[in-house]
Design a protein around this motif. Structure first.
Motif, mmCIF file in Angstrom:
data_model
loop_
_atom_site.group_PDB
_atom_site.id
_atom_site.type_symbol
_atom_site.label_atom_id
_atom_site.label_comp_id
_atom_site.label_asym_id
_atom_site.label_seq_id
_atom_site.Cartn_x
_atom_site.Cartn_y
_atom_site.Cartn_z
ATOM 1 N N ALA A 1 0.829 -1.209 0.000
ATOM 2 C CA ALA A 1 0.000 0.000 0.000
ATOM 3 C C ALA A 1 0.855 1.247 0.000
ATOM 4 O O ALA A 1 0.590 2.210 -0.732
ATOM 5 N N MET A 2 1.919 1.260 0.817
ATOM 6 C CA MET A 2 2.771 2.448 0.912
ATOM 7 C C MET A 2 3.585 2.677 -0.360
ATOM 8 O O MET A 2 3.676 3.799 -0.850
ATOM 9 N N LEU A 3 4.170 1.605 -0.908
ATOM 10 C CA LEU A 3 4.985 1.812 -2.110
ATOM 11 C C LEU A 3 4.115 2.164 -3.310
ATOM 12 O O LEU A 3 4.509 2.947 -4.175
ATOM 13 N N PHE A 4 2.902 1.635 -3.354
ATOM 14 C CA PHE A 4 2.005 1.958 -4.458
ATOM 15 C C PHE A 4 1.509 3.400 -4.347
ATOM 16 O O PHE A 4 1.511 4.148 -5.329
ATOM 17 N N ALA A 5 1.088 3.786 -3.140
ATOM 18 C CA ALA A 5 0.564 5.140 -2.953
ATOM 19 C C ALA A 5 1.635 6.187 -3.205
ATOM 20 O O ALA A 5 1.365 7.259 -3.759
ATOM 21 N N ALA A 6 2.877 5.881 -2.810
ATOM 22 C CA ALA A 6 3.959 6.840 -3.001
ATOM 23 C C ALA A 6 4.497 6.823 -4.421
ATOM 24 O O ALA A 6 5.209 7.727 -4.827
ATOM 25 N N GLY A 7 4.166 5.777 -5.183
ATOM 26 C CA GLY A 7 4.679 5.662 -6.541
ATOM 27 C C GLY A 7 3.781 6.318 -7.566
ATOM 28 O O GLY A 7 3.893 7.502 -7.849
ATOM 29 N N ILE A 8 2.856 5.539 -8.151
ATOM 30 C CA ILE A 8 2.088 6.086 -9.268
ATOM 31 C C ILE A 8 0.580 6.007 -9.044
ATOM 32 O O ILE A 8 -0.195 5.939 -9.995
ATOM 33 N N HIS B 1 8.275 -1.378 -16.749
ATOM 34 C CA HIS B 1 9.311 -0.396 -17.058
ATOM 35 C C HIS B 1 9.291 0.794 -16.093
ATOM 36 O O HIS B 1 10.351 1.242 -15.625
ATOM 37 N N THR B 2 8.111 1.297 -15.788
ATOM 38 C CA THR B 2 8.034 2.404 -14.829
ATOM 39 C C THR B 2 8.530 1.963 -13.458
ATOM 40 O O THR B 2 9.300 2.667 -12.795
ATOM 41 N N TRP B 3 8.123 0.777 -13.043
ATOM 42 C CA TRP B 3 8.540 0.313 -11.717
ATOM 43 C C TRP B 3 10.001 -0.081 -11.670
ATOM 44 O O TRP B 3 10.624 -0.070 -10.604
ATOM 45 N N VAL C 1 10.922 8.253 -4.884
ATOM 46 C CA VAL C 1 10.264 6.964 -4.698
ATOM 47 C C VAL C 1 11.275 5.903 -4.263
ATOM 48 O O VAL C 1 10.996 5.072 -3.394
ATOM 49 N N GLY C 2 12.479 5.951 -4.867
ATOM 50 C CA GLY C 2 13.483 4.954 -4.534
ATOM 51 C C GLY C 2 13.884 4.991 -3.073
ATOM 52 O O GLY C 2 13.944 3.948 -2.406
ATOM 53 N N ILE C 3 14.166 6.169 -2.551
ATOM 54 C CA ILE C 3 14.596 6.277 -1.156
ATOM 55 C C ILE C 3 13.432 5.940 -0.221
ATOM 56 O O ILE C 3 13.625 5.272 0.805
ATOM 57 N N PHE C 4 12.238 6.356 -0.595
ATOM 58 C CA PHE C 4 11.083 6.031 0.255
ATOM 59 C C PHE C 4 10.856 4.519 0.307
ATOM 60 O O PHE C 4 10.640 3.947 1.378
ATOM 61 N N VAL C 5 10.918 3.849 -0.852
ATOM 62 C CA VAL C 5 10.730 2.398 -0.887
ATOM 63 C C VAL C 5 11.839 1.698 -0.104
ATOM 64 O O VAL C 5 11.589 0.730 0.623
ATOM 65 N N ARG D 1 15.809 -10.662 -3.670
ATOM 66 C CA ARG D 1 14.812 -11.316 -4.521
ATOM 67 C C ARG D 1 13.407 -10.889 -4.149
ATOM 68 O O ARG D 1 12.595 -10.546 -5.010
ATOM 69 N N GLU D 2 13.086 -10.888 -2.858
ATOM 70 C CA GLU D 2 11.762 -10.447 -2.409
ATOM 71 C C GLU D 2 11.529 -8.987 -2.785
ATOM 72 O O GLU D 2 10.438 -8.613 -3.246
ATOM 73 N N PHE D 3 12.546 -8.185 -2.582
ATOM 74 C CA PHE D 3 12.456 -6.752 -2.861
ATOM 75 C C PHE D 3 12.130 -6.511 -4.335
ATOM 76 O O PHE D 3 11.158 -5.826 -4.671
ATOM 77 N N VAL D 4 12.952 -7.070 -5.226
ATOM 78 C CA VAL D 4 12.780 -6.816 -6.658
ATOM 79 C C VAL D 4 11.454 -7.384 -7.166
ATOM 80 O O VAL D 4 10.695 -6.696 -7.867
ATOM 81 N N MET D 5 11.168 -8.621 -6.819
ATOM 82 C CA MET D 5 9.933 -9.229 -7.303
ATOM 83 C C MET D 5 8.704 -8.509 -6.757
ATOM 84 O O MET D 5 7.693 -8.337 -7.448
ATOM 85 N N GLY D 6 8.796 -8.063 -5.485
ATOM 86 C CA GLY D 6 7.679 -7.336 -4.905
ATOM 87 C C GLY D 6 7.461 -5.990 -5.557
ATOM 88 O O GLY D 6 6.342 -5.632 -5.929
ATOM 89 N N VAL D 7 8.554 -5.224 -5.723
ATOM 90 C CA VAL D 7 8.424 -3.875 -6.282
ATOM 91 C C VAL D 7 8.062 -3.906 -7.762
ATOM 92 O O VAL D 7 7.330 -3.040 -8.254
ATOM 93 N N LEU D 8 8.548 -4.906 -8.486
ATOM 94 C CA LEU D 8 8.216 -5.005 -9.916
ATOM 95 C C LEU D 8 6.877 -5.670 -10.156
ATOM 96 O O LEU D 8 6.046 -5.174 -10.931
#
Length: 544
Positions: A98-105, A151-153, A335-339, A349-356
């Motif tokens: 929820a936080m990474l999505f709301a802070a992203g796009i 690509h955006t993520w 967004v990068g520093i916030f995430v 692996r969890e980080f990349v797969m989750g964020v992408l």
């Protein structure tokens, strides 16, 4: 002198970065207001040159980011846990998403969810596609998802991963200059590092200001639809003031109580809106569309990742895709520093797969439902979206024109305005926290005063409001040109991030280059290093 000034103001920050960033921001705003035509001319020419001559570089570069991230997640380095093997995530998967999505796009999906598919449907990017046809609808979805999917993520994920690694693994501060550590060592605290960090602060403020402008225009359009509120500069400035006040209150309450609560509420409201449109609209058509659009995206993402409009050379890609990438890259430090801040304890692996994967999957569903709903209105309903959005250019009002075709249009439109306001607020809230991190003192680990985050939250609102009040839409257009130019050095830095991250991983975990199962990582991370005497004795023991 600057240190004395900050002590008098009760600040706890790197005085050079803080005051230089603040001064440059004020100087730019004053110059833009005083010499709007000159500034616009200079940056328009520079931006046009970048879009014309370096478009291919952006297309290839962002695709490279995607491939690099997928590779590093699946590689032996994917086992590395950010913060150590015993560290666990601070937030649940739901709250994290929820936080990474709301802070992203989140705001961008609300803005473009209807507008982009219907724009490409009426005016197809590719030659030979008949406008307002079934084929045009299919290609419109492919391009929309290409713009807002993986690509955006990837643009957000790459700096987020680099920041998280250097902060949690090497104990460096949350600064863009920290990514240069494998190249410069402690010299990141010198003049080069200061220049990088000041550029990051100013670029982040400008990037957020553009989104503030877009969000304000959409809120104003929604209130005009609901209450007949005029669409003019005064109303827009007042809207910015209200939202900035909400963001400031959220900043003062802290991350857990502010952004986390707002993000959780907003994601539920956004999902509620999504479900309503699905149930109240042509449900079967949309359900089939989600499946088909997923296939369209999967089959189109590779060709589009390398498509440069070489033969037709219409200029479309520069105005859409390249501009998106250039704009998004100015958001990447924020967004990068916030995430990174909310992702300690996750493996690479969890980080990349989750964020992408998670936001991209939600994006596919979002665009499928709103895009297919838009096509149904044009093909089988009363129409009007193409006329309003494409021919009349009412892009901010696209969502509300769309909702007029659904039950309880007034109520749902009001809910949509509220969602945009909260997305807007969480973005401003998150950005102020991140900018404050960029100005943090290296030699001081004490919490920074709340007044610093409040200052940046108010500054964002003032920048957006001043540009709207002083120059109107042309001011935002000029700012978009500026961040397109500012985005270029960030884009180059992104390549440095990949090199630095890989070099740091090889230096910190040399055994992973030899151990195909990465078994040594667990022992290395979970247990302290052996004393020299024990290590020497172990070397004497026979093998086998």
């Amino acid at each position: 002198m600057l240190d004395q000034l900050q002590r008098r103001l009760g600040l706890r920050t790197d005085s050079v970065i803080f005051f230089a960033s603040a001064a440059l921001t004020i100087l730019f705003v004053v110059t833009t207001i005083s010499l709007t035509d000159t500034v616009d001319s200079v940056f328009t020419k520079a931006s046009d040159w970048i879009l014309t001559n370096l478009g291919w570089f952006y297309i290839l570069g962002v695709t490279t980011f995607v491939l690099f991230l997928i590779w590093i997640a699946l590689s032996r380095y994917g086992h590395v846990r950010l913060g150590g093997q015993d560290t666990r995530p601070e937030y649940s998967n739901g709250a994290w998403f929820a936080m990474l999505f709301a802070a992203g796009i989140g705001t961008i999906l609300m803005f473009w969810g209807v507008a982009e598919p219907i724009s490409h449907y009426a005016d197809p990017p590719e030659q030979g596609v008949k406008p307002e046809s079934a084929h045009a609808a299919e290609r419109a979805m492919a391009f929309a998802l290409y713009h807002f999917g993986l690509h955006t993520w990837a643009i957000f994920c790459l700096p987020a991963l680099a920041f998280a690694y250097f902060v949690y693994q090497r104990g460096l501060p949350f600064r863009v200059s920290s990514i240069l550590h494998p190249l410069l060592g402690d010299r990141i605290n010198g003049p080069i590092g200061k220049i990088v960090d000041v550029t990051a602060v100013v670029g982040t403020l400008f990037g957020v200001s553009v989104s503030i402008g877009l969000g304000t225009l959409q809120i104003n359009s929604g209130l005009h639809e609901l209450f007949g509120l005029p669409q003019n500069k005064l109303v827009q400035v007042l809207l910015i003031a209200v939202v900035t006040a909400i963001a400031t209150a959220s900043v003062m309450s802290g991350l857990d109580k502010g952004i986390k609560i707002l993000s959780n509420i907003n994601i539920l409201m956004a999902v509620g809106l999504l479900i309503f449109v699905l149930v109240a609209g042509p449900t079967l058509f949309m359900a089939k569309g989600i499946v088909e659009t997923t296939g369209t995206y999967v089959s189109s993402v590779v060709p589009l990742s390398f498509w440069n409009d070489t033969f037709a050379n219409t200029g479309w890609q520069g105005n859409w895709t390249v501009f998106y990438w250039a704009w998004t890259i100015t958001w990447s430090p924020f967004v990068g520093i916030f995430v990174a801040r909310i992702s300690k304890g996750r493996t690479i692996r969890e980080f990349v797969m989750g964020v992408l994967a998670l936001p991209s999957a939600f994006t596919v569903i979002w665009f499928s439902i709103f895009g297919m709903g838009s096509f149904d209105i044009e093909m089988n309903g009363s129409g009007g979206l193409v006329k309003a959005v494409v021919k009349e250019g009412d892009v901010p009002g696209a969502l509300f024109t769309f909702l007029q075709n659904y039950p309880a249009a007034t109520l749902i439109s009001a809910l949509s305005v509220l969602i945009v306001v909260i997305f807007f607020t969480t973005s401003a809230d998150s950005a102020s926290m991140v900018v404050d991190m960029l100005c943090e003192r290296v030699d001081e680990k004490l919490p920074t005063p709340t007044r610093q985050r409040v200052f940046w939250a108010v500054t964002q609102g003032v920048v957006g409001g001043t540009l709207l009040a002083a120059t109107g839409k042309s001011g935002l257009d000029a700012l978009q040109q500026v961040i397109t130019v500012i985005g270029l050095p960030f884009f180059v830095i992104a390549f440095v991030m990949m090199f630095s991250l890989l070099r740091a991983l090889r230096e910190d975990f040399p055994e992973l280059g030899r151990d195909p199962l990465a078994k040594q990582l667990a022992a290395r991370s979970a247990t302290p290093a052996e004393p020299p005497e024990q290590a020497a004795e172990a070397e004497k023991e026979p093998v086998g």
